[in-house]
Design a protein around this motif. Structure first.
Motif, PDB file in Angstrom:
ATOM      1  N   ILE A  33      12.848 -89.407  -0.586  1.00  0.00           N
ATOM      2  CA  ILE A  33      11.765 -90.765  -0.384  1.00  0.00           C
ATOM      3  C   ILE A  33      11.157 -90.489  -1.617  1.00  0.00           C
ATOM      4  CG2 ILE A  33       9.190 -91.536   0.297  1.00  0.00           C
ATOM      5  CD1 ILE A  33       9.919 -91.248   3.349  1.00  0.00           C
ATOM      6  N   VAL A  34      11.236 -90.760  -2.625  1.00  0.00           N
ATOM      7  CA  VAL A  34      10.822 -90.479  -4.047  1.00  0.00           C
ATOM      8  C   VAL A  34       9.015 -91.373  -3.799  1.00  0.00           C
ATOM      9  CG1 VAL A  34      10.365 -91.040  -6.306  1.00  0.00           C
ATOM     10  CG2 VAL A  34      12.851 -90.924  -5.136  1.00  0.00           C
ATOM     11  N   ASN A  35       8.336 -90.255  -3.922  1.00  0.00           N
ATOM     12  CA  ASN A  35       7.087 -90.368  -3.842  1.00  0.00           C
ATOM     13  C   ASN A  35       6.356 -90.505  -4.951  1.00  0.00           C
ATOM     14  OD1 ASN A  35       4.237 -90.419  -2.395  1.00  0.00           O
ATOM     15  ND2 ASN A  35       3.994 -88.896  -2.217  1.00  0.00           N
ATOM     16  N   LEU A  36       6.334 -92.540  -5.141  1.00  0.00           N
ATOM     17  CA  LEU A  36       5.227 -92.606  -6.372  1.00  0.00           C
ATOM     18  C   LEU A  36       3.690 -92.554  -6.495  1.00  0.00           C
ATOM     19  CD1 LEU A  36       7.397 -95.258  -6.952  1.00  0.00           C
ATOM     20  CD2 LEU A  36       7.498 -93.744  -9.116  1.00  0.00           C
ATOM     21  N   ALA A  37       3.932 -92.240  -4.833  1.00  0.00           N
ATOM     22  CA  ALA A  37       2.103 -91.953  -5.001  1.00  0.00           C
ATOM     23  C   ALA A  37       1.527 -90.061  -4.967  1.00  0.00           C
ATOM     24  CB  ALA A  37       1.589 -92.198  -3.549  1.00  0.00           C
ATOM     25  N   HIS A  38       2.330 -89.499  -5.460  1.00  0.00           N
ATOM     26  CA  HIS A  38       1.811 -88.199  -6.175  1.00  0.00           C
ATOM     27  C   HIS A  38       0.743 -88.402  -6.962  1.00  0.00           C
ATOM     28  CE1 HIS A  38       2.510 -83.501  -5.249  1.00  0.00           C
ATOM     29  NE2 HIS A  38       3.041 -83.841  -6.570  1.00  0.00           N
ATOM     30  N   GLY A  39       1.473 -88.494  -8.138  1.00  0.00           N
ATOM     31  CA  GLY A  39      -0.446 -88.730  -8.781  1.00  0.00           C
ATOM     32  C   GLY A  39      -1.210 -89.157  -8.362  1.00  0.00           C
ATOM     33  N   ALA A  40      -0.691 -90.066  -7.608  1.00  0.00           N
ATOM     34  CA  ALA A  40      -2.464 -90.271  -7.019  1.00  0.00           C
ATOM     35  C   ALA A  40      -2.789 -89.515  -6.026  1.00  0.00           C
ATOM     36  CB  ALA A  40      -2.398 -91.667  -6.208  1.00  0.00           C
ATOM     37  N   PHE A  41      -1.833 -88.192  -5.287  1.00  0.00           N
ATOM     38  CA  PHE A  41      -2.426 -87.918  -4.749  1.00  0.00           C
ATOM     39  C   PHE A  41      -3.100 -86.325  -5.007  1.00  0.00           C
ATOM     40  CE2 PHE A  41       0.726 -88.877  -0.932  1.00  0.00           C
ATOM     41  CZ  PHE A  41       0.004 -89.144  -0.755  1.00  0.00           C
ATOM     42  N   VAL A  42      -2.340 -86.152  -6.326  1.00  0.00           N
ATOM     43  CA  VAL A  42      -2.695 -84.835  -7.382  1.00  0.00           C
ATOM     44  C   VAL A  42      -4.660 -85.659  -7.614  1.00  0.00           C
ATOM     45  CG1 VAL A  42      -2.631 -83.866  -9.634  1.00  0.00           C
ATOM     46  CG2 VAL A  42      -0.862 -84.409  -8.416  1.00  0.00           C
ATOM     47  N   ILE A  43      -4.149 -86.270  -8.324  1.00  0.00           N
ATOM     48  CA  ILE A  43      -5.723 -86.972  -8.661  1.00  0.00           C
ATOM     49  C   ILE A  43      -6.691 -87.371  -7.598  1.00  0.00           C
ATOM     50  CG2 ILE A  43      -6.958 -88.792  -9.286  1.00  0.00           C
ATOM     51  CD1 ILE A  43      -5.581 -87.838 -11.426  1.00  0.00           C
ATOM     52  N   LEU A  44      -6.556 -87.375  -6.773  1.00  0.00           N
ATOM     53  CA  LEU A  44      -8.022 -87.278  -5.220  1.00  0.00           C
ATOM     54  C   LEU A  44      -7.868 -85.767  -5.360  1.00  0.00           C
ATOM     55  CD1 LEU A  44      -5.507 -89.415  -2.345  1.00  0.00           C
ATOM     56  CD2 LEU A  44      -8.207 -89.695  -3.000  1.00  0.00           C
ATOM     57  N   GLY A  45      -7.036 -85.050  -5.591  1.00  0.00           N
ATOM     58  CA  GLY A  45      -7.258 -83.005  -4.754  1.00  0.00           C
ATOM     59  C   GLY A  45      -7.936 -83.074  -6.905  1.00  0.00           C
TER      60      GLY A  45
END
Lengths: 290, 272, 352
Positions: A33-45
């Motif tokens: 799975i290519v997780n395009l929400a990874h950047g959003a997770f980084v921002i959440l962090g």
């Protein structure tokens, strides 16, 4: 700029990139799975660390375990309730779904924290070691160390624990793993949650090092994939190596006369396509997860 | 029906049976010292054989012997590590699969995958449109209907691919390949998973196709079927040729029995 | 071949055949009807309706042209917004150098076609995830390039164009309408032609298509170009219509995702899917906007989640499933129940 300074900047930037790409590499390699929400997770962090810093006065580096736990839970829920439902669908469906999640999360963060630029100013920000004319900032040095520790820890977890082995086995052959009694749903949720937790750690480092706002996650989207593809989907160390190589490219290309700064995404894109076409398995070779 | 071939030996395969002596002398297909390595593993090793126009060549061997790799090499989906493949006397090593298809090499796939977005007739029309030159929609539709009639799928022409049984999917594979108007047909396990009645039908179909002038290379595990249908049988083991002869000779060859058929089969044969 | 397999009675075949033959015709007529109804809006609606429907038609075109590469060829282009941006900037630059608008649109189409061709050559060697990410990268890289080089000249790539005359807005509306009509006709052509069959074959099984003689690589590049040109023309129309825009607007990857969403919502690879999906979603989105809900990305994200999880096959396929061959001599009530059952089965089989 002195050569020594460029070298130091590169090593520190590269290891931070490695930390950002670590979760992408794990989720992609194991679950395809290519997780395009990874950047959003980084921002959440980053915002979690920021919130803990402003409200509870905990240093972002100290609060990393809490940030990671928070993102771990979010990752678990997202995987368990949403992505698991489309895991067997054509990949564009998961691709689109994670993109939608990205939009959603960033929009929500913007509602809560506004789109103002935020930053964490620790007492030690700006101080560091000076070796000759080379300046090594403490906060960057610590970030690089954390990146290496996370990589090593993930590697150890995957190869030396029962759950880690289950993740690897599932990544190699889902059906065989199922026959061996591994609960695929839980294993996927665990994998995705770990990926999100790693994004959280990267986000905490981001908060410590740079001013940020909700749309900053986008900057990592393309880069993270370029890094993962560079390193190959081979192993945690591949992500770190990819991060270092990519950091090098990004440090060197703006120094080429006539190019100048500002082409980060273009560089990421060029690296991505070049690697995909000439070395589809990454610079380090063989796809191991798949 | 238009002819896609521009080679000197080309002949329209439907309805005409090539009979000139010259055509029987030069092989239609010739593999010379073909090797295919995947990493350290040789899937096919130093394989040489040739196929005459009008022949049916059976290929057998245990799983992993390199049979499908061989079909992929001839069809062009894989490039050989070394060696040369000649078709009608021309080196076709560098031709991509679609060019080979237009030269008259058609193939089926072991895992049947109908184009499910198209109905059965349209599936076959893809073969007619692209294997043959200059067909309009009506022409391609007519070719498709002819071919579907021949493989006995005409009554399901408007079905969707997902509605077919395994046997019908295999027929569809053959029909699509036939619609390209081939000289050489490569059949990769078209009988796997069929009932014995369906196998008998398939054998009959292949013989009919061959009578129309199509040279056939067939890979199969069902030994009695392949022995019935083939003029010659080639046995692969670990990517190498261990026997190539008439069916009866090959099936009593101790090497073949040891590598593939097994002792029990040999006993049964002797008992017969 | 003499041997008959167990079959449906042969008498059924002709009627079935007719139904298949008529399916595309019904879709075409329905599509023409919908576009015809929309065409009356300038007479009956006010200026805000004209504004709304102009934008809806723009998204119809974007979805329809994404359908060429994404729905028919099955290649998950995630960066088609790049062509939209290229179209907007090419047309804009032509207008700024005092060329007539129509010439700007021609240049726009040519530049986009050339760009799609040259870019398609490397990226269409990639598949699956890799293709999607590479195309996503194109859009991001172009956005950045246009901003850094300040192509628009207004700082950060911002471009300001001369205002069109007030009565030109009806013209824009009909230009968008005409373009979406063209896309509808192309879509119908694809479901009926050699070219379209090749694309569908590539989508379903590229290796088998190649083995049947389809030069798959060139057809993929062809469909990429085919998808790029209407997208770029829509971009060009948008540029003059909006008069001012920046790279973040016209190279926004969110628009790419929207193209995919609209097509999926309606039914990817179908004739009417993109048209219906775009109208439904964009109309609802405008209604929400006027009633005060301004979080477009939240709406987009939620809709994506709902469509991908519950309705990945799209509405048109559900309708097709509903009206598919009712048993002869059944009452309309039976047909209704049977249809509902079939749709539920279909969702269960293809959804979660």
């Amino acid at each position: 700029m002195a050569f020594g300074q460029i070298l130091v900047n590169w090593l520190l930037l590269g290891s931070l990139y490695g930390a950002v790409a670590l979760g992408v590499s794990l989720v992609w390699g194991i679950m395809n799975i290519v997780n395009l929400a990874h950047g959003a997770f980084v921002i959440l962090g980053a915002y979690a660390a920021f919130w803990m810093y402003t409200q509870l006065h905990i240093d972002p580096y100290i609060s990393i375990p809490l940030t990671m736990a928070f993102l771990f839970i979010i990752g678990w829920i997202v995987q368990y309730t949403l992505i698991n439902r489309v895991i067997r669908a054509p990949f564009l469906v998961t691709f689109l779904l994670t993109f939608g999640l990205d939009l959603l999360i960033i929009d929500l963060v913007q509602q809560i924290f506004t789109s103002d630029l935020r930053s964490v100013n620790t007492i030690y920000a700006g101080s560091g070691l000076d070796i000759g004319s080379t300046h090594i900032a403490f906060d960057r040095l610590i970030a690089a160390a954390i990146a290496i520790v996370l990589t090593a820890a993930l590697n150890y977890f995957l190869t030396h624990t029962r759950e880690g082995n289950a993740i690897l086995a599932t990544g190699m052959d889902r059906d065989a793993a199922r026959l061996m009694g591994i609960n695929i749903r839980n294993t996927y949720a665990l994998t995705f949650a770990i990926g999100a937790a790693l994004a959280g750690a990267a986000g905490a480092m981001l908060a410590e090092l740079y001013p940020f706002n909700p749309s900053n996650g986008d900057a990592f989207k393309l880069r993270a994939f370029a890094i993962v593809i560079l390193g190959g989907l081979g192993s945690p160390w591949g992500a770190l190596a990819g991060g270092l190589v990519f950091g090098l490219v990004e440090t060197v290309v703006p120094l080429i006369p006539g190019v100048g700064p500002g082409y980060d995404d273009a560089i990421a894109f060029a690296v991505l396509v070049a690697v995909l076409i000439f070395r589809p398995d990454g610079l380090l070779g063989k796809p191991f997860y798949r | 029906m238009s002819d896609a071939l521009s080679q000197p030996m080309a002949s329209n395969s439907f309805g005409t049976n090539p009979s000139s002596a010259e055509q029987h002398n030069a092989p239609l297909l010739q593999l010379v010292d073909i090797t295919k390595r995947f990493g350290g593993l040789s899937a096919v090793k130093d394989l040489s054989f040739s196929l005459q126009q009008g022949e049916i060549l059976g290929v057998i061997g245990p799983n992993g012997a390199g049979k499908s790799t061989m079909v992929n090499l001839i069809g062009g989906s894989l490039a050989p590590t070394s060696g040369t493949i000649f078709y009608q006397g021309h080196d076709i090593n560098r031709l991509p699969p679609h060019r080979r298809a237009r030269l008259g090499i058609a193939r089926t796939f072991q895992l049947t995958q109908p184009f499910i977005g198209l109905d059965i007739r349209e599936n076959v029309m893809v073969g007619a449109f692209f294997g043959q030159r200059g067909l309009n929609r009506t022409g391609a539709s007519r070719v498709a209907d002819e071919v579907l009639e021949r493989v006995n799928l005409a009554h399901k022409a408007t079905f969707k691919g997902s509605q077919l049984t395994i046997a019908d999917r295999k027929r569809l594979e053959i029909a699509r390949a036939l619609a390209t108007n081939p000289q050489l047909l490569l059949l990769d396990e078209v009988m796997a998973g069929l009932t014995s009645t369906e196998v008998a039908q398939a054998v009959e179909l292949i013989q009919q196709i061959n009578k129309m002038g199509v040279t056939v290379l067939i890979i199969e595990h069902i030994v009695h079927a392949i022995a019935t249908v083939s003029n010659r049988i080639l046995v692969l083991h670990h990517g190498q040729k261990i026997a190539e002869d008439e069916p009866s000779q090959v099936l009593s060859d101790p090497k073949v029995i040891g590598a593939y058929l097994g002792e029990r089969y040999a006993k049964e044969r002797r008992a017969e | 071949m003499i041997l008959r397999t167990k079959t449906a009675p042969t008498a059924k075949a002709p009627s079935l055949k007719q139904r298949e033959e008529r399916g595309w015709l019904w879709s075409l007529l329905l599509g023409l009807g919908i576009l015809g109804l929309i065409a009356t809006i300038p007479w009956f609606g006010d200026s805000s309706a004209l504004h709304t429907w102009t934008l809806i038609l723009m998204f119809v075109i974007l979805a329809q042209s994404w359908n060429f590469i994404g729905g028919f060829t099955g290649y998950s282009a995630f960066g088609n917004v790049a062509f939209f941006g290229i179209g907007a900037y090419t047309t804009g630059l032509m207008l700024l150098s005092h060329q007539p608008f129509w010439l700007g649109l021609i240049a726009d189409a040519l530049v986009a076609a050339l760009f799609a061709f040259l870019l398609g050559l490397p990226v269409l060697r990639l598949r699956g995830h890799y293709f999607a990410i590479a195309t996503l990268g194109i859009a991001e890289a172009l956005r950045e390039f246009v901003a850094v080089r300040d192509i628009g000249g207004g700082g950060g790539g911002l471009m300001s164009l001369p205002l069109p005359s007030l009565d030109a807005y009806v013209g824009f509306f009909y230009a968008f309408l005409g373009l979406s009509l063209l896309c509808l006709l192309i879509t119908v052509f694809l479901t009926r032609s050699r070219f379209g069959y090749a694309l569908i074959a590539i989508r379903e099984n590229e290796q088998a298509a190649e083995a049947l003689g389809v030069p798959t690589y060139w057809y993929k590049v062809g469909s990429f170009v085919l998808s790029a040109v209407p997208t770029a023309l829509a971009g060009g129309l948008y540029a003059y219509w909006a008069t001012g825009f920046d790279p973040d607007t016209v190279f926004n990857v969110g628009i790419s995702a929207e193209m995919v969403l609209l097509t999926y919502l309606g039914g990817s690879g179908t004739i009417l899917g993109p048209l219906l999906g775009a109208i439904a979603f964009e109309y609802a989105s405008f209604q929400l906007q006027t009633s005060g809900f301004s979080l477009h990305n939240t709406l987009l994200g939620l809709s994506i989640a709902i469509v991908t999880i519950f309705l990945p096959q799209g509405c048109v396929r559900l309708i097709q499933e509903f009206v598919r061959k009712p048993a002869p001599q059944s009452t309309s009530a039976h047909r209704l129940i049977e249809g509902v059952r079939r749709v539920r089965r279909f969702i269960a089989a293809n959804g979660i």
